[in-house]
Design a protein around this motif. Structure first.
Motif, PDB file in Angstrom:
ATOM      1  N   PRO A 160       0.832  -1.197   0.000  1.00 13.20           N
ATOM      2  CA  PRO A 160       0.000   0.000   0.000  1.00 13.20           C
ATOM      3  C   PRO A 160       0.875   1.259   0.000  1.00 13.20           C
ATOM      4  O   PRO A 160       1.834   1.372   0.757  1.00 13.20           O
ATOM      5  CB  PRO A 160      -0.754  -0.110   1.321  1.00 13.20           C
ATOM      6  CG  PRO A 160       0.229  -0.806   2.239  1.00 13.20           C
ATOM      7  CD  PRO A 160       1.114  -1.676   1.365  1.00 13.20           C
ATOM      8  N   ASP A 161       0.529   2.218  -0.853  1.00  8.23           N
ATOM      9  CA  ASP A 161       1.244   3.489  -0.914  1.00  8.23           C
ATOM     10  C   ASP A 161       0.218   4.610  -0.761  1.00  8.23           C
ATOM     11  O   ASP A 161      -0.332   5.119  -1.744  1.00  8.23           O
ATOM     12  CB  ASP A 161       1.989   3.614  -2.244  1.00  8.23           C
ATOM     13  CG  ASP A 161       2.924   4.816  -2.266  1.00  8.23           C
ATOM     14  OD1 ASP A 161       2.734   5.729  -1.448  1.00  8.23           O
ATOM     15  OD2 ASP A 161       3.840   4.847  -3.111  1.00  8.23           O
ATOM     16  N   MET A 162      -0.068   4.964   0.488  1.00  6.03           N
ATOM     17  CA  MET A 162      -1.094   5.964   0.767  1.00  6.03           C
ATOM     18  C   MET A 162      -0.687   7.344   0.265  1.00  6.03           C
ATOM     19  O   MET A 162      -1.535   8.130  -0.172  1.00  6.03           O
ATOM     20  CB  MET A 162      -1.377   6.015   2.273  1.00  6.03           C
ATOM     21  CG  MET A 162      -1.963   4.734   2.831  1.00  6.03           C
ATOM     22  SD  MET A 162      -3.527   4.299   2.000  1.00  6.03           S
ATOM     23  CE  MET A 162      -3.777   2.632   2.620  1.00  6.03           C
ATOM     24  N   GLY A 163       0.609   7.650   0.325  1.00  4.82           N
ATOM     25  CA  GLY A 163       1.076   8.952  -0.122  1.00  4.82           C
ATOM     26  C   GLY A 163       0.799   9.178  -1.600  1.00  4.82           C
ATOM     27  O   GLY A 163       0.241  10.211  -1.993  1.00  4.82           O
ATOM     28  N   MET A 164       1.170   8.209  -2.441  1.00  3.15           N
ATOM     29  CA  MET A 164       0.941   8.340  -3.874  1.00  3.15           C
ATOM     30  C   MET A 164      -0.547   8.295  -4.212  1.00  3.15           C
ATOM     31  O   MET A 164      -1.001   8.941  -5.164  1.00  3.15           O
ATOM     32  CB  MET A 164       1.680   7.233  -4.629  1.00  3.15           C
ATOM     33  CG  MET A 164       1.679   7.404  -6.145  1.00  3.15           C
ATOM     34  SD  MET A 164       2.396   8.976  -6.691  1.00  3.15           S
ATOM     35  CE  MET A 164       4.106   8.746  -6.228  1.00  3.15           C
ATOM     36  N   THR A 165      -1.308   7.537  -3.424  1.00  7.24           N
ATOM     37  CA  THR A 165      -2.760   7.523  -3.619  1.00  7.24           C
ATOM     38  C   THR A 165      -3.342   8.915  -3.386  1.00  7.24           C
ATOM     39  O   THR A 165      -4.198   9.388  -4.140  1.00  7.24           O
ATOM     40  CB  THR A 165      -3.430   6.521  -2.662  1.00  7.24           C
ATOM     41  OG1 THR A 165      -2.837   5.224  -2.829  1.00  7.24           O
ATOM     42  CG2 THR A 165      -4.921   6.418  -2.940  1.00  7.24           C
ATOM     43  N   MET A 166      -2.863   9.586  -2.341  1.00  5.96           N
ATOM     44  CA  MET A 166      -3.308  10.945  -2.052  1.00  5.96           C
ATOM     45  C   MET A 166      -2.934  11.899  -3.183  1.00  5.96           C
ATOM     46  O   MET A 166      -3.720  12.768  -3.577  1.00  5.96           O
ATOM     47  CB  MET A 166      -2.700  11.426  -0.734  1.00  5.96           C
ATOM     48  CG  MET A 166      -3.252  10.745   0.504  1.00  5.96           C
ATOM     49  SD  MET A 166      -2.307  11.171   1.992  1.00  5.96           S
ATOM     50  CE  MET A 166      -2.570  12.939   2.060  1.00  5.96           C
ATOM     51  N   VAL A 167      -1.724  11.731  -3.728  1.00  8.17           N
ATOM     52  CA  VAL A 167      -1.284  12.578  -4.833  1.00  8.17           C
ATOM     53  C   VAL A 167      -2.226  12.439  -6.019  1.00  8.17           C
ATOM     54  O   VAL A 167      -2.685  13.432  -6.591  1.00  8.17           O
ATOM     55  CB  VAL A 167       0.158  12.224  -5.249  1.00  8.17           C
ATOM     56  CG1 VAL A 167       0.515  12.894  -6.578  1.00  8.17           C
ATOM     57  CG2 VAL A 167       1.148  12.652  -4.181  1.00  8.17           C
TER      58      VAL A 167
END
Length: 375
Positions: A160-167
């Motif tokens: 899971p990559d929450m940071g890139m999802t937010m971007v």
């Protein structure tokens, strides 16, 4: 043969030179700080970033030869190719900072497909909105556009990559806002995201350390497990910089840099703490001014573009810069939760730098060809 590599001088006169110069200045400033952060570590981080800069400038030069409107013929291939690459990371990817979102390349380099996916998503939205003549409030059109956003974000959140999802989410939000999507729909989307986060909170997609970061951000006084240690060290380093900064030592003594010694991921996620320590408030303000000029020029090019395709591309990149800058700097000073979002053009990373320069190259291309041709 060399004539093939020359760009029409009439087009060059139209190019947004201010945008290009500001971009290069930000990268060079970043490389200086990457050196300051990593000079006591193994690995040639600053040298590698210089190589990435050279590669990026070559890509910019080559891309300026072609009319950006030709990209519409290849957007589908680029988008779906990146979707396949994201899926491939589930099988051949390596885990970095808790997310299985990287592919190991020869020479010790690593590729992050999600960096290219945000680029592909912007192009796809731009193409479809151009086809739909910006009629984003028609239900069928909106569902199609939303689908092109939800698919890659779903794969990225599973890494899971929450940071890139937010971007990706805020890029899409910015594009829909600029395209004139009804505010009620935007509000409903934000509520849906909040509900989605509450649901994800009950699953394994949000890792325990990510939950602790969020809880620590919401209630720092109750940080019994010291999950805010990284933030605390970052703020100590930033505070020690004061107004003028501590300066950059070329010697071997690590004690000259508090952040370099005590803050993890200082060359990537927390590069702003390095900058603020060594250059102080003045350095931070200079960087923000340069960012302000960059974003302003991207927005101007969006308004002056000859077509919807170019305008939406610029709007997408402006949204990316605004969110990524606010999020990264905000997390280093405690105003935002800590995520893996890097500081554009400043943080170390080949995938990030190359894709960001691809974005700048496209905006430059749009600026060069903003005048419509009439027959």
């Amino acid at each position: 043969m060399l004539k093939k590599f020359k760009i029409d001088t009439k087009l060059l006169k139209e190019m947004d030179l201010t945008l290009l110069i500001v971009t290069i200045l930000i990268v060079l400033f970043g490389i200086i700080n990457i050196y300051a952060a990593t000079r006591m570590m193994q690995g040639n981080f600053a040298k590698n970033q210089l190589i990435f800069l050279g590669v990026s400038l070559v890509i910019v030069y080559v891309s300026l030869h072609f009319d950006y409107s030709l990209l519409q013929n290849y957007v589908d291939i680029f988008y779906w190719g990146n979707i396949l690459l994201l899926i491939a990371t589930r099988f051949i990817g390596i885990t970095v900072n808790g997310a299985q979102g990287w592919i190991k390349l020869p020479g010790g380099f690593q590729l992050q497909p999600a960096e290219f996916m945000k680029f592909a998503m912007i192009l796809m939205l731009a193409k479809k909105m151009d086809q739909f003549d910006l009629k984003v409030n028609e239900f069928k059109n909106f569902i199609i556009l939303a689908g092109y956003c939800i698919l890659p974000m779903g794969i990225i959140v599973a890494q899971p990559d929450m940071g890139m999802t937010m971007v990706c989410f805020f890029i899409a939000l910015g594009i829909f806002f600029c395209a004139g999507l009804d505010y009620k729909v935007i509000g409903g989307g934000l509520v849906s995201v909040f509900i989605g986060i509450l649901i994800l909170w009950q699953t394994n997609l949000i890792k325990p350390y990510q939950k602790l970061r969020i809880l620590g951000f919401l209630n720092p006084e109750a940080d019994d497990l010291n999950t805010n240690l990284q933030l605390t060290q970052s703020m100590i380093g930033i505070g020690s910089g004061g107004f003028l900064g501590t300066g950059i030592s070329l010697g071997s003594e690590p004690s000259r840099s508090y952040v370099a010694v005590f803050v993890p991921e200082k060359q990537t996620d927390f590069i702003f703490a390095v900058l603020a320590e060594h250059w102080g408030t003045i350095g931070a303000v200079v960087l923000l001014i340069l960012y302000g000029i960059l974003i302003y020029r991207v927005i101007i090019n969006a308004r002056e573009s000859k077509d919807i395709f170019g305008s939406i591309i610029c709007a997408g990149f402006a949204s990316y810069f605004i969110f990524a800058i606010l999020q990264n700097i905000g997390m280093t000073i405690g105003l935002m939760p800590i995520t893996g979002i890097t500081l554009p053009l400043v943080s170390y990373g080949g995938s990030s730098l190359v894709t960001t320069f691809l974005a700048i190259a496209l905006v430059l291309n749009i600026s060069m060809r903003k005048k419509k041709i009439y027959f």
